[in-house]
Design a protein around this motif. Sequence first.
Motif, PDB file in Angstrom:
ATOM      1  N   MET A  29       0.854  -1.187   0.000  1.00  0.00           N
ATOM      2  CA  MET A  29       0.000   0.000   0.000  1.00  0.00           C
ATOM      3  C   MET A  29       0.894   1.243   0.000  1.00  0.00           C
ATOM      4  N   PRO A  30       1.508   1.599  -1.153  1.00  0.00           N
ATOM      5  CA  PRO A  30       2.444   2.727  -1.185  1.00  0.00           C
ATOM      6  C   PRO A  30       1.793   4.078  -0.883  1.00  0.00           C
ATOM      7  N   ILE A  31       0.506   4.210  -1.207  1.00  0.00           N
ATOM      8  CA  ILE A  31      -0.256   5.395  -0.812  1.00  0.00           C
ATOM      9  C   ILE A  31      -1.168   4.969   0.326  1.00  0.00           C
ATOM     10  N   MET A  32      -0.821   5.393   1.523  1.00  0.00           N
ATOM     11  CA  MET A  32      -1.519   4.926   2.718  1.00  0.00           C
ATOM     12  C   MET A  32      -2.991   5.302   2.696  1.00  0.00           C
ATOM     13  N   ARG A  33      -3.839   4.347   3.044  1.00  0.00           N
ATOM     14  CA  ARG A  33      -5.247   4.640   3.268  1.00  0.00           C
ATOM     15  C   ARG A  33      -5.404   5.076   4.722  1.00  0.00           C
ATOM     16  N   LYS A  34      -5.789   6.312   4.912  1.00  0.00           N
ATOM     17  CA  LYS A  34      -5.877   6.869   6.270  1.00  0.00           C
ATOM     18  C   LYS A  34      -6.906   6.143   7.114  1.00  0.00           C
ATOM     19  N   GLN A  35      -7.916   5.577   6.472  1.00  0.00           N
ATOM     20  CA  GLN A  35      -8.970   4.889   7.219  1.00  0.00           C
ATOM     21  C   GLN A  35      -8.456   3.648   7.941  1.00  0.00           C
ATOM     22  N   GLN A  36      -7.261   3.182   7.614  1.00  0.00           N
ATOM     23  CA  GLN A  36      -6.739   1.964   8.221  1.00  0.00           C
ATOM     24  C   GLN A  36      -6.269   2.184   9.662  1.00  0.00           C
ATOM     25  N   TYR A  37      -6.097   3.440  10.095  1.00  0.00           N
ATOM     26  CA  TYR A  37      -5.479   3.693  11.395  1.00  0.00           C
ATOM     27  C   TYR A  37      -6.321   4.573  12.307  1.00  0.00           C
ATOM     28  N   ARG A  38      -6.148   4.321  13.605  1.00  0.00           N
ATOM     29  CA  ARG A  38      -6.615   5.197  14.680  1.00  0.00           C
ATOM     30  C   ARG A  38      -5.445   5.407  15.638  1.00  0.00           C
ATOM     31  N   PHE A  39      -5.350   6.593  16.216  1.00  0.00           N
ATOM     32  CA  PHE A  39      -4.293   6.902  17.170  1.00  0.00           C
ATOM     33  C   PHE A  39      -4.898   7.154  18.545  1.00  0.00           C
ATOM     34  N   GLN A  40      -4.372   6.458  19.544  1.00  0.00           N
ATOM     35  CA  GLN A  40      -4.805   6.664  20.927  1.00  0.00           C
ATOM     36  C   GLN A  40      -3.628   7.138  21.772  1.00  0.00           C
ATOM     37  N   MET A  41      -3.781   8.247  22.467  1.00  0.00           N
ATOM     38  CA  MET A  41      -2.715   8.764  23.305  1.00  0.00           C
ATOM     39  C   MET A  41      -2.546   7.891  24.551  1.00  0.00           C
ATOM     40  N   VAL A  42      -1.284   7.534  24.847  1.00  0.00           N
ATOM     41  CA  VAL A  42      -0.971   6.807  26.086  1.00  0.00           C
ATOM     42  C   VAL A  42       0.014   7.576  26.964  1.00  0.00           C
ATOM     43  N   ASN A  43       0.674   8.587  26.408  1.00  0.00           N
ATOM     44  CA  ASN A  43       1.572   9.463  27.155  1.00  0.00           C
ATOM     45  C   ASN A  43       1.394  10.893  26.662  1.00  0.00           C
ATOM     46  N   PRO A  44       1.334  11.886  27.542  1.00  0.00           N
ATOM     47  CA  PRO A  44       1.477  11.775  29.002  1.00  0.00           C
ATOM     48  C   PRO A  44       0.197  11.377  29.739  1.00  0.00           C
ATOM     49  N   ILE A  45      -0.976  11.627  29.135  1.00  0.00           N
ATOM     50  CA  ILE A  45      -2.241  11.293  29.790  1.00  0.00           C
ATOM     51  C   ILE A  45      -3.033  10.377  28.863  1.00  0.00           C
ATOM     52  N   PRO A  46      -3.223   9.117  29.225  1.00  0.00           N
ATOM     53  CA  PRO A  46      -3.932   8.193  28.335  1.00  0.00           C
ATOM     54  C   PRO A  46      -5.387   8.594  28.125  1.00  0.00           C
ATOM     55  N   ALA A 103     -11.564   8.600  21.945  1.00  0.00           N
ATOM     56  CA  ALA A 103     -10.370   8.100  22.628  1.00  0.00           C
ATOM     57  C   ALA A 103      -9.315   7.645  21.621  1.00  0.00           C
ATOM     58  N   CYS A 104      -9.742   7.043  20.537  1.00  0.00           N
ATOM     59  CA  CYS A 104      -8.817   6.636  19.468  1.00  0.00           C
ATOM     60  C   CYS A 104      -9.324   7.275  18.172  1.00  0.00           C
ATOM     61  N   SER A 105      -8.838   8.463  17.924  1.00  0.00           N
ATOM     62  CA  SER A 105      -9.344   9.260  16.806  1.00  0.00           C
ATOM     63  C   SER A 105      -8.724   8.832  15.488  1.00  0.00           C
ATOM     64  N   ALA A 106      -9.465   9.080  14.421  1.00  0.00           N
ATOM     65  CA  ALA A 106      -8.971   8.807  13.078  1.00  0.00           C
ATOM     66  C   ALA A 106      -7.898   9.820  12.706  1.00  0.00           C
ATOM     67  N   GLY A 124       3.223   9.860  23.541  1.00  0.00           N
ATOM     68  CA  GLY A 124       3.200   8.461  23.174  1.00  0.00           C
ATOM     69  C   GLY A 124       1.821   8.082  22.655  1.00  0.00           C
ATOM     70  N   TYR A 125       1.783   7.311  21.573  1.00  0.00           N
ATOM     71  CA  TYR A 125       0.517   6.916  20.963  1.00  0.00           C
ATOM     72  C   TYR A 125       0.494   5.414  20.708  1.00  0.00           C
ATOM     73  N   LEU A 126      -0.655   4.818  20.961  1.00  0.00           N
ATOM     74  CA  LEU A 126      -0.927   3.444  20.569  1.00  0.00           C
ATOM     75  C   LEU A 126      -1.618   3.493  19.210  1.00  0.00           C
ATOM     76  N   VAL A 127      -1.085   2.742  18.259  1.00  0.00           N
ATOM     77  CA  VAL A 127      -1.597   2.772  16.887  1.00  0.00           C
ATOM     78  C   VAL A 127      -2.513   1.569  16.682  1.00  0.00           C
ATOM     79  N   TRP A 128      -3.797   1.867  16.456  1.00  0.00           N
ATOM     80  CA  TRP A 128      -4.783   0.828  16.163  1.00  0.00           C
ATOM     81  C   TRP A 128      -4.907   0.677  14.652  1.00  0.00           C
ATOM     82  N   ARG A 129      -4.928  -0.563  14.201  1.00  0.00           N
ATOM     83  CA  ARG A 129      -4.936  -0.854  12.771  1.00  0.00           C
ATOM     84  C   ARG A 129      -6.144  -1.710  12.414  1.00  0.00           C
ATOM     85  N   LYS A 130      -6.864  -1.308  11.376  1.00  0.00           N
ATOM     86  CA  LYS A 130      -8.010  -2.102  10.928  1.00  0.00           C
ATOM     87  C   LYS A 130      -7.538  -3.382  10.255  1.00  0.00           C
TER      88      LYS A 130
END
Length: 340
Positions: A279-296, A303-306, A328-334
Amino acid sequence: MMRSLRALLMILGLLAAFALTPQRAEAAGPTCHGKFANPITDVCWSCLFPLSVGGTKIWPGNRPDTGNPASPICACADPLPRIGISVGFWEPARLADVTMKPWCFPNLGGIRVAPGFDIGQGYMTGPSMVGGRSQSTAKWHVHWYVYPLLYWMEVLTDFVCFEQASFDIAYMTEVDPLWQDDALSGLINPEAIVFANPVAQAACAADCIAGTVGVPLDPLFWCAGCQGSMYPMNGNIPSSIGHVQSSRLALSRFAYKMHRQALAWGTMGSKGLCKKYLMPIMRKQQYRFQMVNPIPTVSGRFACSAIGASTFPPDAGRAFPAVGEDMGYLVWRKRNCCVF
């Protein structure tokens, strides 16, 4: 839980190795802040959902979802022909440090080390003068960790759809010259010049709205929604309006860069049912980012925004001076997968 124990021991061993480094960078630069992400209390477990079988959501949740293959029956031919059930879910697959302080690792407890060579050094934040006008600029570094949390915790034993890997630091931008320089980054994104105009950037307003209320617009691949432009693919943010906005933009660009360099692959949609795909051109819909640092962020719809979603108000007040520069971010992947 043996995999979880092995992963924890590996992290502690890595931390001990850093602690024994002859030169500690704290003495020469600003303090690095952070903490280890607690897999129980610092993870938004509701971000796993929606869970779908075919095109039907069997556990809807309250978050927007990407499209899923319509048929609940799937078939794969490699390595042997087989038939299974098409499922879709979100997995916590990667962890990322996003920091203005080189060689600072917020997700490893806030340690900062001296690498022993003068690469990736320099610390910049706050207002600078550009063209005679005061403008807030930022320079971010990203560390990308392999972090298949569901596999470690054995949520489902031997579930073939979970990525089976151990904890690892897969990428550090301090040693990447393309991340340091706008001109050099053009080597992997020469198309950036096409979108460096007001008309193309104005279209990002639609991506901002779509990413906030639902899912981002993949056809507008040069946009990072409310955060800004995906180009250039580096951590130099010329218009930073806050640590959360700025760090999420740097992380979005980095994820795009990983796809462009074939270090991250597609896992969503019908093409991802049997295996990952280029997937050389990333599909943005594949990911969500959730903050874990400094405040989860562990609850709520945002909580895990697109990628490109507005950071106000869900992330307001979650970064503050000095400590807020170490994110710090936790990366959620579809993941769409054919279960046998």
